[in-house]
Write a protein that holds these residues in place. Structure first.
Motif, mmCIF file in Angstrom:
data_model
loop_
_atom_site.group_PDB
_atom_site.id
_atom_site.type_symbol
_atom_site.label_atom_id
_atom_site.label_comp_id
_atom_site.label_asym_id
_atom_site.label_seq_id
_atom_site.Cartn_x
_atom_site.Cartn_y
_atom_site.Cartn_z
ATOM 1 N N PRO A 180 13.054 -0.861 3.012
ATOM 2 C CA PRO A 180 14.391 -0.944 2.767
ATOM 3 C C PRO A 180 14.361 -2.214 1.864
ATOM 4 N N ALA A 181 13.852 -3.373 2.491
ATOM 5 C CA ALA A 181 13.933 -4.845 1.863
ATOM 6 C C ALA A 181 13.698 -4.764 0.075
ATOM 7 N N VAL A 182 12.371 -3.892 0.499
ATOM 8 C CA VAL A 182 11.761 -3.765 -1.596
ATOM 9 C C VAL A 182 12.242 -3.280 -1.952
ATOM 10 N N GLN A 183 13.152 -1.848 -1.430
ATOM 11 C CA GLN A 183 14.686 -1.123 -1.896
ATOM 12 C C GLN A 183 15.366 -1.881 -2.491
ATOM 13 N N GLN A 184 16.145 -2.347 -1.637
ATOM 14 C CA GLN A 184 16.939 -3.278 -1.607
ATOM 15 C C GLN A 184 17.068 -4.507 -3.156
ATOM 16 N N ILE A 185 15.830 -5.025 -3.114
ATOM 17 C CA ILE A 185 14.749 -5.789 -4.998
ATOM 18 C C ILE A 185 15.070 -5.285 -5.714
ATOM 19 N N VAL A 186 14.595 -4.032 -6.034
ATOM 20 C CA VAL A 186 14.568 -2.422 -6.638
ATOM 21 C C VAL A 186 15.459 -2.832 -7.206
ATOM 22 N N ASP A 187 16.557 -2.031 -6.685
ATOM 23 C CA ASP A 187 17.994 -2.124 -7.681
ATOM 24 C C ASP A 187 19.059 -3.457 -7.641
ATOM 25 N N VAL A 246 5.055 11.632 -5.103
ATOM 26 C CA VAL A 246 5.788 10.037 -4.884
ATOM 27 C C VAL A 246 4.186 9.035 -4.999
ATOM 28 N N ALA A 247 4.015 8.875 -3.331
ATOM 29 C CA ALA A 247 2.793 8.325 -2.812
ATOM 30 C C ALA A 247 1.489 9.421 -3.718
ATOM 31 N N SER A 248 1.378 10.344 -3.912
ATOM 32 C CA SER A 248 0.290 10.777 -5.069
ATOM 33 C C SER A 248 0.013 10.224 -5.990
ATOM 34 N N ALA A 249 1.020 10.453 -6.759
ATOM 35 C CA ALA A 249 1.475 9.533 -8.303
ATOM 36 C C ALA A 249 0.831 8.581 -8.407
ATOM 37 N N VAL A 250 1.338 7.040 -7.278
ATOM 38 C CA VAL A 250 0.497 5.991 -7.273
ATOM 39 C C VAL A 250 -0.973 5.937 -6.851
ATOM 40 N N GLU A 251 -1.471 6.865 -6.555
ATOM 41 C CA GLU A 251 -2.718 6.547 -6.021
ATOM 42 C C GLU A 251 -2.962 7.145 -7.814
ATOM 43 N N GLU A 252 -2.800 8.361 -8.596
ATOM 44 C CA GLU A 252 -3.425 8.741 -9.532
ATOM 45 C C GLU A 252 -3.337 7.087 -10.662
ATOM 46 N N LEU A 311 3.232 0.181 -1.015
ATOM 47 C CA LEU A 311 5.211 0.161 -1.080
ATOM 48 C C LEU A 311 5.961 -0.278 -2.555
ATOM 49 N N GLU A 312 5.156 -0.478 -2.540
ATOM 50 C CA GLU A 312 6.171 -1.685 -4.112
ATOM 51 C C GLU A 312 6.323 -0.812 -5.063
ATOM 52 N N LEU A 313 4.998 -0.119 -5.672
ATOM 53 C CA LEU A 313 5.051 1.465 -6.555
ATOM 54 C C LEU A 313 5.398 2.283 -5.914
ATOM 55 N N VAL A 355 9.184 1.317 -6.544
ATOM 56 C CA VAL A 355 9.682 1.544 -8.020
ATOM 57 C C VAL A 355 9.322 2.832 -8.858
ATOM 58 N N TYR A 356 8.526 3.424 -8.467
ATOM 59 C CA TYR A 356 8.019 4.908 -9.565
ATOM 60 C C TYR A 356 9.258 5.624 -9.467
ATOM 61 N N ARG A 357 9.423 5.298 -7.895
ATOM 62 C CA ARG A 357 10.679 6.635 -7.240
ATOM 63 C C ARG A 357 11.931 6.245 -7.576
ATOM 64 N N THR A 358 12.271 5.103 -7.599
ATOM 65 C CA THR A 358 13.651 5.127 -8.244
ATOM 66 C C THR A 358 14.140 4.192 -9.335
ATOM 67 N N LEU A 359 13.065 3.433 -10.227
ATOM 68 C CA LEU A 359 13.437 3.192 -12.066
ATOM 69 C C LEU A 359 14.036 4.324 -12.660
ATOM 70 N N TYR A 360 12.807 5.378 -13.063
ATOM 71 C CA TYR A 360 13.283 6.930 -13.571
ATOM 72 C C TYR A 360 14.216 7.804 -13.033
ATOM 73 N N ARG A 361 14.592 7.182 -12.060
ATOM 74 C CA ARG A 361 15.367 8.562 -11.620
ATOM 75 C C ARG A 361 17.249 7.150 -12.024
ATOM 76 N N ARG A 362 17.088 6.232 -11.783
ATOM 77 C CA ARG A 362 18.543 5.387 -11.932
ATOM 78 C C ARG A 362 18.237 5.180 -13.589
ATOM 79 N N ILE A 363 17.523 4.623 -14.148
ATOM 80 C CA ILE A 363 17.565 4.958 -15.813
ATOM 81 C C ILE A 363 16.641 6.180 -16.519
ATOM 82 N N PRO A 364 17.562 7.949 -16.133
ATOM 83 C CA PRO A 364 16.265 8.769 -16.619
ATOM 84 C C PRO A 364 16.368 9.121 -18.124
#
Length: 401
Positions: free
Chosen positions: A117-124, A272-278, A358-360, A363-372
């Motif tokens: 939750p804290a990381v999500q808040q920072i990203v947002d 999302v987790a798979s995308a981070v590893e790839e 966790l950070e990735l 970020v990868y879950r949020t950034l491209y959705r909020r700025i499509p």
């Protein structure tokens, strides 16, 4: 004296127009043999271990040493006088284990998960600031660098207001062409800064990692210098690698719109987790290779590595090894890539990998959705890549939306 005329230099250059791919010369060596001699800045000729399975085996082998002070260690640059002072990552057990275990608790999967939750808040909040600012914007300066810096500052108990100071010194320390005295000065400045913070935590402890180290100093388990060096290591590693991964990963996704669409449009946390590893497998932020020296003769794929000979495990080519990752030159977010060696392997594998993941993921879950409509604001050919550092990425990433 070994004739180095026909031995290729290392690190090797990436191909123009292929910034995400390992150097072609390294891939050629991988196709030819499991081990190959390479020539370093000082004329030494350690072994480049080219294949995934051999790298994993050696990284877990107690007969190889990570101690930078041992004769034959393939150092990527001249060492400053008095050594590196980079804490436990360039040490062997038992000293490595003694120091490392003092900072493992905050990086356990359970403790890191509680930080979501804290990381999500920072990203947002950083996305809010990005959207409220001018366009085009530099994604590195406005988002990729602040996010992990804020996270690691919160974890360590370092004032984020000092971010310009520690980011500037970190850049010098990891720049491959920095002079030894420049690197030493940057490191001394950071260690001195952390020493002052440890002193403050001794007087006024808080709920943070530096306060935990200060308590160990008070108990006589650590010297204050050791605590400051550990703090500096965690501060550098905690923001530089993740910042570069955020920016470079974003660029790779913008250059692969089908994969970006897959990630942006999915509600599946597993994807999302798979995308981070790839992306970790495909991009390889650590591109100097992991350095070791043999403590005794070791047979590797039919080659005898003699005691005192250096070994370089280049994770970029290991993570593209067709024997381990078929079709590995293709970015495929649905691939099972979790066995990559982007974080290393064995006792020295990255301590902070749960936090980086966790950070990735956030970020990868949020950034491209909020700025499509996020898009590059310049041609990819004009983006300055960090070919001169021990951590790969981009110096800036102009974007618009």
């Amino acid at each position: 004296m070994t004739n180095t005329t026909d031995i290729p230099g290392f690190p090797m250059a990436r191909a123009a127009g292929c910034p995400f791919d390992p150097p072609p010369a390294a891939r050629e060596l991988q196709a030819e043999a499991p081990l190959a001699r390479v020539r370093l800045w000082d004329g030494s000729t350690p072994w480049l271990v080219t294949r995934y399975a051999d790298q994993r085996a050696l990284l877990a082998d107690p007969r190889v040493s990570a101690d930078v002070t041992r004769p034959g260690y393939p150092s990527p640059a001249p060492l400053p006088k008095g050594g590196t002072g980079i804490s436990f990552i360039l040490m062997d057990n038992p000293e490595h284990a003694r120091l490392r275990k003092m900072v493992t608790a905050p990086f356990t999967i359970r403790r890191v998960a509680a930080m979501r939750p804290a990381v999500q808040q920072i990203v947002d909040e950083r996305i809010d600031a990005l959207l409220a600012g001018p366009k085009p914007a530099d994604l590195v300066e406005a988002f990729a660098l602040p996010v992990p810096s804020l996270v690691i500052c919160e974890l360590l108990g370092v004032p984020y207001a000092d971010h310009d100071f520690f980011q500037d010194n970190s850049k010098v320390i990891i720049r491959r062409d920095a002079k030894p005295e420049e690197r030493a000065a940057g490191h001394q400045a950071l260690v001195g800064y952390l020493d002052r913070l440890v002193g403050e935590k001794l007087e006024n402890p808080a709920d943070d990692l530096l306060s935990g180290l200060a308590a160990r100093v008070h108990a006589g388990e650590l010297t204050r210098v050791e605590a400051a060096q550990m703090g500096a290591l965690l501060l550098i590693a905690g923001h530089e690698t993740t910042a570069n991964m955020i920016a470079l990963g974003t660029l790779a996704l913008l250059e692969h719109p089908d994969q970006l669409a897959l990630l942006r449009e999915s509600d599946d946390p597993a994807l999302v987790a798979s995308a981070v590893e790839e992306l970790l497998r495909y991009l390889n932020i650590t591109h100097n290779g992991r350095r070791r020296v043999a403590l005794e003769d070791i047979e590797v794929a039919g080659v005898t590595v003699r005691a005192g000979e250096g070994l370089i495990m280049a994770n970029d080519i290991a993570n593209r090894d067709p024997a381990a990752f078929p079709g590995g030159d293709r970015l495929d977010l649905t691939r099972d890539a979790h066995r990559h060696v982007a974080f290393g392997f064995g006792v020295h594998q990255c301590l902070g990998q749960p936090l980086a993941r966790l950070e990735l993921q956030v970020v990868y879950r949020t950034l491209y959705r909020r700025i499509p409509t996020l898009a590059l604001a310049t041609a990819v050919e004009r983006i300055p890549f960090k070919h001169d550092g021990s951590v790969y990425g981009v110096y800036e990433l102009p974007v618009t939306w």
